[in-house]
Design an enzyme around this catalytic site. Structure first.
Site, mmCIF file in Angstrom:
data_model
loop_
_atom_site.group_PDB
_atom_site.id
_atom_site.type_symbol
_atom_site.label_atom_id
_atom_site.label_comp_id
_atom_site.label_asym_id
_atom_site.label_seq_id
_atom_site.Cartn_x
_atom_site.Cartn_y
_atom_site.Cartn_z
ATOM 1 C CB CYS A 38 -0.933 0.003 1.199
ATOM 2 S SG CYS A 38 -0.050 -0.028 2.756
ATOM 3 C CG ASP A 40 0.938 2.500 4.885
ATOM 4 O OD1 ASP A 40 0.603 3.397 4.097
ATOM 5 O OD2 ASP A 40 0.138 1.890 5.610
ATOM 6 C CB CYS A 67 -3.654 3.759 6.696
ATOM 7 S SG CYS A 67 -3.105 2.141 7.247
ATOM 8 C CB CYS A 111 -0.716 -2.091 9.390
ATOM 9 S SG CYS A 111 -1.503 -1.286 7.996
#
Lengths: 130, 392
Positions: A38, A40, A67, A111
């Site tokens: 994503c 990050d 995020c 994450c």
């Protein structure tokens, strides 16, 4: 506080009041990990202390571009390992992070893996430099 | 707490006047419009009245309106139904269409239909030259959205419509199949001219909840004599093009809502154009490294989209939500698939940049005071998130 059924209260708390956020000047170990899925990016700084001949995480800080879950997992991961021995800290699992945050949406599990990876790499970075 | 809703491209609040018109059909007037008795006939009358209201706004005949459950269904019906009816072998779409067009095209591709996805320029606009070059002898459909839902750009529908008309004249002489023209006008109905004859479209899709009507109801304009096979089988409702007992209250709501927005079109568009400009200028002048996506002028009055360097969209939305502001983002993190917005990707914005995408979409009741509040709090939020980033 506004409610959000996507994230638990704990995730939102860590997102809004991140623990150990910032930079350490002259860190003993540092690691930047990126999530190719994503985009990050997470950076962990550690300061290592010694007590009874055992090395432990004396201080830890993080910086994250990502995020809500990326910020919250960074925050809680630093909280979980701060003060722990390096060996113990290196064994942190993403399960501990998810439990600590009272759950993560399935799409955000990656994450938590990013956070454990960042901590492991920061410790490895310290050990390589020694 | 201040609550500012700036996500009108996602959905709009139900207009109280519309709700009032719907209420009888949720309570006492419960009849099935297919029934012959008075209960049924009351429902039938209401549906036909709504059909007239939609036809008035689109300048078409009543029987050219087919009610559906949403625009997604309307788009599915147009594409799949036309291909099935014509046994067509080639369609052309743009890369910035809504997923319900892209995925329907993918579905058709699996069935052996060739799909050409046009290129866009850096604003998202398609070119007639590219369109012309993409046409094959077996082409049967061109589907181009009127207003893009993520960036607000307006495609040159008038020119495309005229162009297809010309092409069809030549094709007729050569004995080639007619090319039909579909547009997803979901974000255009309330602000732009949607006269189907002016636009030269054969199909047009719309959805009530984007213009202060209820959710769960949409419509497809199908030009007379256009080949179409229904995609939902069952009863003979909607001229045999969409089986299933009609959502009477929803259809009534759609009719009332479209009538109302059409009557206020110019006034609202003027007001929102002004507010949008004010918001764009406010954001661009108060935050560094921000880019407006989409065209600077060829844009609908209500949709504004930025990419903000060095922040992530979902974090931005959460922080804005904390301040009572509702927006949206095309960041990979905000999508269930973890893919960055296909629209931003199509116009050449790399994933690292679309990571920081923010869409704010205004509504008829948005005020300057609300925009002032956004301009006041957004720079602080961006600053905070940038400070948190390893790149600070």
């Amino acid at each position: 506080m506004t409610t959000n059924s996507f994230y638990s209260k704990k995730v939102l708390d860590h997102f809004k009041n991140p623990r150990n956020f910032g930079k350490i000047e002259n860190p003993d170990g540092v690691a930047t990990v990126g999530n190719p899925i994503c985009g990050d990016v997470m950076k962990i700084y550690i300061k290592v202390g010694k007590k009874n001949n055992k090395e432990y995480i004396d201080n830890i800080k993080f910086q994250t571009l990502g995020c809500g879950a990326a910020i919250a997992t960074s925050s809680i991961a630093t909280e979980l390992v701060k003060g722990k021995s390096l060996d113990l800290a290196r064994k942190i699992t993403n399960r501990q992070i998810i439990v600590g945050l009272e759950g993560l949406p399935p799409v955000k599990i990656h994450c938590s893996l990013l956070a454990t990876e960042a901590i492991k790499k920061a410790i490895d970075n310290y050990r390589e430099k020694k | 707490m201040t609550k500012i809703y700036l996500d009108h491209a996602a959905t709009t609040p139900l207009d109280p006047v519309v709700l009032r018109k719907m209420m009888p059909f949720l309570k006492d007037d419960f009849g099935n419009a297919s029934s012959l008795h008075s209960w049924g006939q009351k429902a039938r009358q209401a549906i036909e009245n709504s059909r007239r209201q939609v036809a008035n706004v689109l300048s078409c005949q009543n029987e050219e309106i087919v009610f559906t459950s949403c625009a997604t269904e309307a788009n599915n019906l147009a594409l799949k139904g036309l291909i099935e009816a014509t046994k067509g072998k080639h369609i052309i779409i743009s890369p910035i269409e809504h997923h319900c067009i892209l995925d329907t095209a993918k579905h058709l591709k699996k069935q052996g239909v060739k799909v050409t996805c046009l290129k866009t320029d850096k604003y998202g606009l398609i070119s007639l030259k590219n369109l012309k070059d993409s046409i094959l002898p077996e082409t049967v459909l061109i589907s181009i959205m009127y207003v893009n839902n993520e960036m607000g750009i307006i495609q040159p529908l008038l020119q495309i419509g005229k162009f297809i008309k010309e092409i069809n004249k030549l094709r007729k002489a050569k004995g080639l199949p007619k090319i039909y023209f579909h547009t997803d006008a979901v974000q255009a109905i309330q602000y732009l001219d949607c006269d189907v004859n002016q636009l030269g479209v054969d199909f047009l899709s719309l959805s009530a909840h984007k213009f202060y009507g209820p959710k769960g109801v949409g419509a497809l304009f199908v030009r007379k004599n256009t080949p179409l096979i229904r995609q939902q089988d069952g009863g003979g409702q909607e001229f045999g093009l969409r089986a299933g007992t009609e959502n009477v209250a929803g259809i009534v709501g759609l009719g009332e809502a479209i009538k109302k927005v059409a009557s206020q079109k110019q006034k609202t568009a003027k007001k929102l154009n002004k507010l949008s400009k004010y918001l764009i200028e406010g954001v661009l002048s108060s935050i560094e490294d921000v880019q407006l996506t989409g065209h600077p002028i060829k844009r609908a009055p209500h949709i504004i989209s930025f990419v903000i360097k060095g922040v992530e969209g979902e974090s931005l939305l959460l922080m804005l939500n904390e301040k009572g502001i509702g927006g949206s983002s095309g960041s990979a993190c905000t999508s269930g698939s973890l893919q960055p917005s296909h629209v931003l990707t199509a116009i050449g914005i790399p994933p690292a940049s679309s990571h920081g995408s923010l869409r704010l979409s205004l509504g008829k009741n948005t005020t300057k005071k609300e925009i002032d509040y956004v301009i006041k709090v957004l720079p602080g939020i961006v600053k905070h998130l940038r400070q948190m980033s390893p790149f600070s």
